[in-house]
Motif scaffolding. Structure first.
Motif, PDB file in Angstrom:
ATOM      1  N   SER A 295       0.839  -1.211   0.000  1.00 35.51           N
ATOM      2  CA  SER A 295       0.000   0.000   0.000  1.00 35.51           C
ATOM      3  C   SER A 295       0.868   1.254   0.000  1.00 35.51           C
ATOM      4  CB  SER A 295      -0.888   0.070   1.247  1.00 35.51           C
ATOM      5  OG  SER A 295      -1.666  -1.056   1.329  1.00 35.51           O
ATOM      6  N   ALA A 296       1.933   1.227   0.814  1.00 34.86           N
ATOM      7  CA  ALA A 296       2.825   2.389   0.853  1.00 34.86           C
ATOM      8  C   ALA A 296       3.484   2.583  -0.508  1.00 34.86           C
ATOM      9  CB  ALA A 296       3.881   2.196   1.935  1.00 34.86           C
ATOM     10  N   ALA A 297       3.881   1.490  -1.127  1.00 37.05           N
ATOM     11  CA  ALA A 297       4.547   1.585  -2.435  1.00 37.05           C
ATOM     12  C   ALA A 297       3.589   2.147  -3.491  1.00 37.05           C
ATOM     13  CB  ALA A 297       5.067   0.208  -2.851  1.00 37.05           C
ATOM     14  N   LYS A 298       2.334   1.760  -3.407  1.00 30.73           N
ATOM     15  CA  LYS A 298       1.342   2.343  -4.342  1.00 30.73           C
ATOM     16  C   LYS A 298       1.242   3.847  -4.123  1.00 30.73           C
ATOM     17  CE  LYS A 298      -1.980  -1.416  -5.143  1.00 30.73           C
ATOM     18  NZ  LYS A 298      -1.334  -1.864  -6.365  1.00 30.73           N
ATOM     19  N   ALA A 299       1.206   4.250  -2.842  1.00 30.47           N
ATOM     20  CA  ALA A 299       1.125   5.682  -2.520  1.00 30.47           C
ATOM     21  C   ALA A 299       2.352   6.427  -3.059  1.00 30.47           C
ATOM     22  CB  ALA A 299       0.994   5.872  -1.013  1.00 30.47           C
ATOM     23  N   ALA A 300       3.507   5.740  -3.085  1.00 31.66           N
ATOM     24  CA  ALA A 300       4.744   6.377  -3.564  1.00 31.66           C
ATOM     25  C   ALA A 300       4.626   6.800  -5.024  1.00 31.66           C
ATOM     26  CB  ALA A 300       5.927   5.423  -3.395  1.00 31.66           C
ATOM     27  N   LEU A 301       3.803   6.105  -5.780  1.00 34.90           N
ATOM     28  CA  LEU A 301       3.704   6.401  -7.228  1.00 34.90           C
ATOM     29  C   LEU A 301       2.560   7.360  -7.554  1.00 34.90           C
ATOM     30  CD1 LEU A 301       5.825   5.322  -9.119  1.00 34.90           C
ATOM     31  CD2 LEU A 301       5.616   3.826  -7.171  1.00 34.90           C
ATOM     32  N   GLU A 302       1.814   7.775  -6.525  1.00 31.64           N
ATOM     33  CA  GLU A 302       0.729   8.732  -6.785  1.00 31.64           C
ATOM     34  C   GLU A 302       1.302  10.015  -7.383  1.00 31.64           C
ATOM     35  OE1 GLU A 302      -1.522   9.417  -3.198  1.00 31.64           O
ATOM     36  OE2 GLU A 302      -2.149   7.304  -3.202  1.00 31.64           O
TER      37      GLU A 302
END
Ligand SMILES: Cc1cc2nc3c(=O)[nH]c(=O)nc-3n(C[C@H](O)[C@H](O)[C@H](O)COP(=O)(O)OP(=O)(O)OC[C@H]3O[C@@H](n4cnc5c(N)ncnc54)[C@H](O)[C@@H]3O)c2cc1C
Ligand code: SF4
Length: 341
Positions: A295-302
């Motif tokens: 989830s954090a990694a997905k947020a990193a690409l926002e």
């Protein structure tokens, strides 16, 4: 290395910082540390200094030590990437920095390349490196990467100039909250690594805020809390000495199994080491698992704005960020909990 295409220049060996700084007061002067990047730039006539000051033999700039007072790591800019990656104190207490240095380039290059030169190397954009392309960074009107070959270019902050920051150690140092000491013949100042690197909209022609009369005289990394862990992962394209197409440095501090603070920095993503603040927020207060790391990694690409040929970086960076978070706490994707080292 052939120097046949270089313009003539004057060569001076500096024996001390004071001597180097005095020589730099003259216009048209470039410093040479390991020379890996400077020589390439001179061969391509991207750099054409009138005078090269060789600082390689300045012994006062070649050290790695822990500060007795505050436990911070102090590194002279002439320390080679090879030495930085092997020093026991760096390996044990500042793992992300040791791994970033140890995975850059080839063993031969790491023996010559210095930390200061690694931080200050110019971008690898092939249009920038080729004198046939008078692109925007070189004072022209066009960013050729926008409509051209942009598979290795930035997915964040890429509208003006889409370089990715080339330095692996920069990503680790930003994640670790490092400070650079800059000196000129007149004064000294400390600048946080995170502020040192600047975006094209601040200055198109420079990648950092070093002034022409300044040099880096020390890199200082604050002591990490005993409960903190750091990690770095580089993904190359096919062979081990390739430049990264994705890289990530992470520092995580936990209270029990809950994240207290997280610092997540992506390389090969933006014109500066790209701090993923949304990802950091997403991790704080969580216990780390493959799910929370994902989830954090997905947020990193926002907020990423990939170009025509670099959409692949979204999924790749997401995976690399997730793995680096897990690696920092001693977990792998296959594990569902626990870990720590
Ligand atoms: C095939 C290849 C693969 C590579 N792969 C990677 C990689 O994966 N990751 C990565 O991070 N790098 C990579 N590199 C880049 C390499 O690590 C850098 O070119 C090298 O670190 C530069 O260090 P140097 O000491 O040789 O710098 P130099 O070429 O001597 O200097 C570079 C610049 O820094 C300035 N400078 C140097 N020291 C100071 C100082 N103390 N104060 C002020 N100015 C200074 C010089 O004036 C010059 O402008 C690769 C290079 C090659 C050729
Ligand atoms: S990305 Fe930057 S360096 Fe590359 S062509 Fe565009 S302006 Fe030039």
């Amino acid at each position: 290395m052939s120097m046949s295409t270089m313009k003539p220049f004057q060569w001076t060996n500096a024996a001390s910082v004071d001597q180097a700084l005095a020589l730099m007061a003259e216009k048209g002067t470039s410093l040479k540390a390991g020379g890996v990047d400077l020589v390439d730039l001179m061969k391509e006539q991207i750099a054409s200094p009138e005078r090269v000051v060789n600082i390689r033999a300045i012994r006062e700039l070649d050290y790695v030590k822990l500060d007795d007072g505050d436990g911070s790591l102090r590194v002279g800019p002439l320390v080679t990437l090879a030495r930085l990656s092997e020093e026991p104190v760096v390996r044990q207490k500042f793992a992300a920095l040791a791994d970033a240095a140890g995975h850059a380039a080839t063993p031969q290059i790491r023996n010559m390349a210095t930390l200061g030169g690694n931080l200050l190397q110019r971008p690898r954009c092939w249009y920038f490196r080729n004198q046939m392309f008078p692109c925007r960074k070189k004072g022209g009107e066009i960013c050729y990467a926008q409509e051209g070959e942009n598979q290795y270019h930035a997915i964040f902050n890429n509208a003006l100039c889409a370089i990715v920051h080339p330095s692996a150690t920069a990503a680790a140092l930003v994640a670790m909250g490092a400070t650079l000491q800059l000196a000129s013949a007149k004064d000294k100042r400390d600048v946080k690594a995170e502020d040192f690197f600047i975006l094209p909209n601040v200055d198109l022609h420079r990648e950092n805020q070093l002034r022409d009369d300044e040099m880096i005289t020390e890199i200082r990394v604050p002591a990490l809390p005993a409960s903190a862990r750091s990690a770095y992962i580089k993904q190359g394209e096919k062979e081990s000495f390739d430049w990264p197409i994705a890289e990530c440095a992470v520092v995580i501090d936990r209270d029990g199994d809950k994240v207290k603070t997280a610092s997540i920095v992506m390389g090969a993503a933006a014109p500066v080491p790209h701090r993923a603040k949304e990802a950091e927020k997403a991790l704080v207060g969580q216990s780390i698992s493959p799910d929370t790391a994902r989830s954090a990694a997905k947020a990193a690409l926002e907020g990423a704005r990939p170009m025509a040929n670099n959409r692949y970086k979204l999924a790749l960076l997401e995976t690399i960020v997730m793995r680096t978070i897990l690696m920092a706490v001693g977990m792998s994707e296959a594990q569902s909990n626990g870990g720590g080292r």
